[in-house]
Design an enzyme around this catalytic site. Structure first.
Site, PDB file in Angstrom:
ATOM      1  N   CYS A   4       1.021  -1.224   0.002  1.00 31.28           N
ATOM      2  CA  CYS A   4       0.027  -0.108  -0.073  1.00 31.28           C
ATOM      3  C   CYS A   4       1.005   1.299  -0.005  1.00 31.28           C
ATOM      4  CB  CYS A   4      -0.701  -0.038   1.131  1.00 31.28           C
ATOM      5  SG  CYS A   4      -1.657   1.522   1.465  1.00 31.28           S
TER       6      CYS A   4
ATOM      7  N   THR B  82      -4.158   5.239   7.615  1.00 30.68           N
ATOM      8  CA  THR B  82      -3.152   4.879   6.638  1.00 30.68           C
ATOM      9  C   THR B  82      -2.126   5.841   6.220  1.00 30.68           C
ATOM     10  OG1 THR B  82      -4.768   3.369   5.503  1.00 30.68           O
ATOM     11  CG2 THR B  82      -2.790   4.185   4.062  1.00 30.68           C
TER      12      THR B  82
ATOM     13  N   GLU C 299      -0.528   1.682   9.416  1.00 28.21           N
ATOM     14  CA  GLU C 299      -1.432   2.599  10.240  1.00 28.21           C
ATOM     15  C   GLU C 299      -1.355   3.250  11.230  1.00 28.21           C
ATOM     16  OE1 GLU C 299      -1.914   0.046   7.777  1.00 28.21           O
ATOM     17  OE2 GLU C 299      -3.312   0.917   6.344  1.00 28.21           O
TER      18      GLU C 299
ATOM     19  N   CYS D 153      -4.892  -1.065  -6.855  1.00 27.35           N
ATOM     20  CA  CYS D 153      -3.776  -1.151  -5.901  1.00 27.35           C
ATOM     21  C   CYS D 153      -3.863  -2.746  -5.701  1.00 27.35           C
ATOM     22  CB  CYS D 153      -4.015  -0.389  -4.612  1.00 27.35           C
ATOM     23  SG  CYS D 153      -5.075  -0.814  -3.493  1.00 27.35           S
TER      24      CYS D 153
ATOM     25  N   HIS E  72     -12.941   5.808  -3.092  1.00 30.45           N
ATOM     26  CA  HIS E  72     -11.974   4.954  -2.622  1.00 30.45           C
ATOM     27  C   HIS E  72     -12.264   3.249  -2.758  1.00 30.45           C
ATOM     28  CE1 HIS E  72      -8.347   4.613  -0.253  1.00 30.45           C
ATOM     29  NE2 HIS E  72      -8.777   3.772   0.510  1.00 30.45           N
TER      30      HIS E  72
ATOM     31  N   TYR F 244      -9.487  -0.216  -5.062  1.00 35.89           N
ATOM     32  CA  TYR F 244      -8.934  -1.438  -4.702  1.00 35.89           C
ATOM     33  C   TYR F 244      -8.419  -2.512  -5.981  1.00 35.89           C
ATOM     34  CZ  TYR F 244      -8.943  -0.713   0.433  1.00 35.89           C
ATOM     35  OH  TYR F 244      -8.612  -0.438   1.516  1.00 35.89           O
TER      36      TYR F 244
ATOM     37  N   GLU G 226      -6.876  -6.005   5.809  1.00 40.59           N
ATOM     38  CA  GLU G 226      -7.115  -4.593   5.263  1.00 40.59           C
ATOM     39  C   GLU G 226      -7.821  -4.830   3.889  1.00 40.59           C
ATOM     40  OE1 GLU G 226      -6.501  -1.420   3.116  1.00 40.59           O
ATOM     41  OE2 GLU G 226      -5.836  -3.154   2.300  1.00 40.59           O
TER      42      GLU G 226
ATOM     43  N   CYS H 297      -3.470   7.536  -1.438  1.00 40.23           N
ATOM     44  CA  CYS H 297      -4.929   7.480  -2.119  1.00 40.23           C
ATOM     45  C   CYS H 297      -5.939   7.795  -1.135  1.00 40.23           C
ATOM     46  CB  CYS H 297      -5.466   6.028  -2.507  1.00 40.23           C
ATOM     47  SG  CYS H 297      -3.937   5.075  -2.984  1.00 40.23           S
TER      48      CYS H 297
HETATM   49 FE1  SF4 Z   1      -3.445   1.603   0.039  1.00 38.66          FE
HETATM   50 FE2  SF4 Z   1      -4.811   0.838  -1.883  1.00 38.66          FE
HETATM   51 FE3  SF4 Z   1      -5.749   2.348  -0.253  1.00 38.66          FE
HETATM   52 FE4  SF4 Z   1      -4.259   3.133  -2.070  1.00 38.66          FE
HETATM   53  S1  SF4 Z   1      -6.460   2.287  -2.066  1.00 38.66           S
HETATM   54  S2  SF4 Z   1      -4.209   3.868   0.230  1.00 38.66           S
HETATM   55  S3  SF4 Z   1      -2.690   1.768  -1.971  1.00 38.66           S
HETATM   56  S4  SF4 Z   1      -5.202   0.254   0.180  1.00 38.66           S
END
Ligand code: SF4
Length: 494
Positions: free
Chosen positions: A100, A191, A258, A300, A293, A297, A444, A104
């Site tokens: 991660c 995060t 985190e 990423c 958001h 996913y 996560e 984001c």
């Molecule tokens: Fe982390 Fe993925 Fe969330 Fe971006 S979208 S903060 S890489 S978990």
């Protein structure tokens, strides 16, 4: 300067004086602490790639406020192409870091606040949007790393914010002054919080009129008086300090580093306050953030899964099973699961639509479906990786075994499989797979951007079941409205 270099980012953290604790101990400098280094390295990559011409198209954008080239992590989405490029950026970063990269949350918080401040002004005649645009201009020109803080501790889950025995279980305004507000409470699971420049505080839920003290959105500098960071622990984090073949991902973190962030009566001046008491806009603010958001996913985790699939495929070579048809089929299944989520994230972005403020929203049904798939596919991909890597994953000896001459020879001899690879090659790969399929990474994937039920509520709401019933009735009982076409079982002449 609109694009920070990685070196400038690290230096800016050194210059930042924050109150932070790692494993119970107060630390002097975030930038110099080994437990935080993997997370700083990951964010530094986001800064580095923006300077590389081959990645400029996905890593940078043009500011709609200044016309300057800016980092895509500070950009307001203004087209479906912007949304697609964001997902491509996330996949690229996931492929390069295998974890991660944290920025984001701040990006989606920026966009959510951009949209929400516009809505509040339109409905209430306030001046939040102009104030937010001024703030955004500074964020873009300084290329800031922002943490988005939404999740409150929440206390007793059956009670609303104002009903809690401890009123600080949700961040709230405890004092309104002529020049700003004072906030108290905490936000969890932040995060990248500990290695950010500023924190964007937002309400974590829709609120009722009488809960106006909990309706607060603002930007808080990480070094502000009263802000305390308490760093969380991750699976096997102490192994990172040992070096050698037991680490897994040697340069970058396992998920996003985190932290709990406590706001112990923190003063926030008005120019950093973007919602203050307007309870009826809190639900839509949360919704804007969550929808953007959740689509992320597919990007990423797609990039992370590419690395996991690669590590698993390499493991089959180390084991000598790579040509086996069943093994190849299982790798294909991992690819299928991964591309399914990526495709829905691209779909959610391509089907984006403009909000009244001009920012682009992803398709909510597809965005929530992306995240719902992640709560399953990430586990399933991990399961297949475990299946192919074998039980050695759970029992492999540690680095120190190679240092003891009494057992080193045995460990080397009996940890090898395909003689082309050494025992440590197998262990290094195994540790990476262990990292990326551990409780931390799976949890996560389950709870990040909202627990599975949160997505299912939106999906059912978006699906318009009555319309689907109508479709079924029309197909089953409706009249054929095209003259002259034969119906099954009847000829045209009948
Ligand atoms: Fe982390 Fe993925 Fe969330 Fe971006 S979208 S903060 S890489 S978990």
């Amino acid at each position: 300067m609109s694009l920070k270099t990685p070196e400038e980012y690290v230096q800016s953290l050194k210059d930042l004086k924050i109150r932070a604790y790692v494993n119970g101990e107060r630390i002097e400098s975030v930038a110099d602490h080994p437990a935080i280094a993997p997370h700083i390295n990951t964010v530094a990559k986001t800064y580095q790639l923006a300077h590389q011409p081959e990645h400029a198209d996905v890593m940078t954008a043009t500011s709609h406020l200044t016309g300057e080239q800016i980092h895509r992590y500070t950009h307001i989405f203004h087209s479906a192409d912007d949304l697609v490029k964001k997902i491509q950026m996330l996949r690229l970063l996931g492929q390069i870091t295998g974890t991660c990269f944290q920025r984001c949350v701040g990006l989606d918080a920026l966009n959510a606040l951009y949209a929400a401040t516009y809505d509040i002004d339109a409905g209430e005649g306030t001046g939040y949007h102009e104030r937010f645009r001024a703030y955004l201009t500074r964020v873009q020109s300084d290329d800031l790393m922002l943490a988005g803080a939404m999740t409150d501790p929440k206390g007793h889950r059956a009670l609303r914010p104002g009903q809690q025995e401890d009123p600080d279980q949700f961040v709230r305004v405890v004092e309104r002054r002529d020049d700003g507000v004072v906030i108290r409470g905490a936000k969890l699971h932040n995060t990248g919080g500990i290695n950010s420049h500023e924190i964007l505080v937002m309400p974590g839920t829709g609120l009722k009129e009488e809960e106006r003290d909990y309706a607060i959105a603002c930007a808080v500098p990480a070094g502000a008086d009263g802000v305390v960071f308490i760093f969380g622990r991750q699976s096997n984090d102490s192994r990172k300090l040992e070096g050698g073949c037991d680490i897994g991902n040697p340069r970058f973190g396992v998920v996003g580093g985190e932290a709990m962030v406590v706001f112990d009566d923190v003063f926030v001046p008005h120019d950093q306050v973007f919602l203050n008491g307007e309870t009826s806009y809190c639900g839509s603010l949360v919704n804007y953030f969550a929808t953007w958001h959740r689509a992320n996913y597919g990007g990423c985790k797609g990039g992370n899964a590419d690395v996991l699939i690669g590590a698993t495929a390499k493991m089959t070579k180390v084991l000598g099973t790579e040509k086996n048809a069943v093994v190849r089929d299982k790798l294909t299944e991992m690819i299928h699961l991964n591309e399914t989520t990526y495709a829905s994230a691209i779909g959610a972005s391509a089907m984006g639509y403009p909000l009244p403020c001009g920012a682009y929203m992803v398709d909510p049904m597809m965005a929530n479906t992306v995240k719902q798939n992640i709560t399953r596919n990430t586990y399933q991909i991990g399961r297949l990786s475990h299946d192919l890597a074998g039980g050695f994953l759970a029992t492999m000896p540690g680095e120190r075994s190679f240092e003891n001459p009494e057992i080193a020879e045995y460990v080397e001899k009996y940890s090898r499989a395909n003689p082309e690879y050494g025992a440590k090659d197998r262990i290094k790969l195994g540790r990476y797979i262990e990292n990326m399929t551990s409780v931390t990474t799976l949890v996560e994937a389950m709870h990040g951007a909202g627990s599975p039920q949160a997505q299912r509520i939106v999906m059912l709401g978006q699906a318009d079941i009555d319309k689907k019933i109508y479709m079924a009735e029309q197909v089953i009982d409706g009249d054929d409205d095209v003259e002259g076409l034969p119906l099954p079982g009847k000829s045209v002449s009948e």
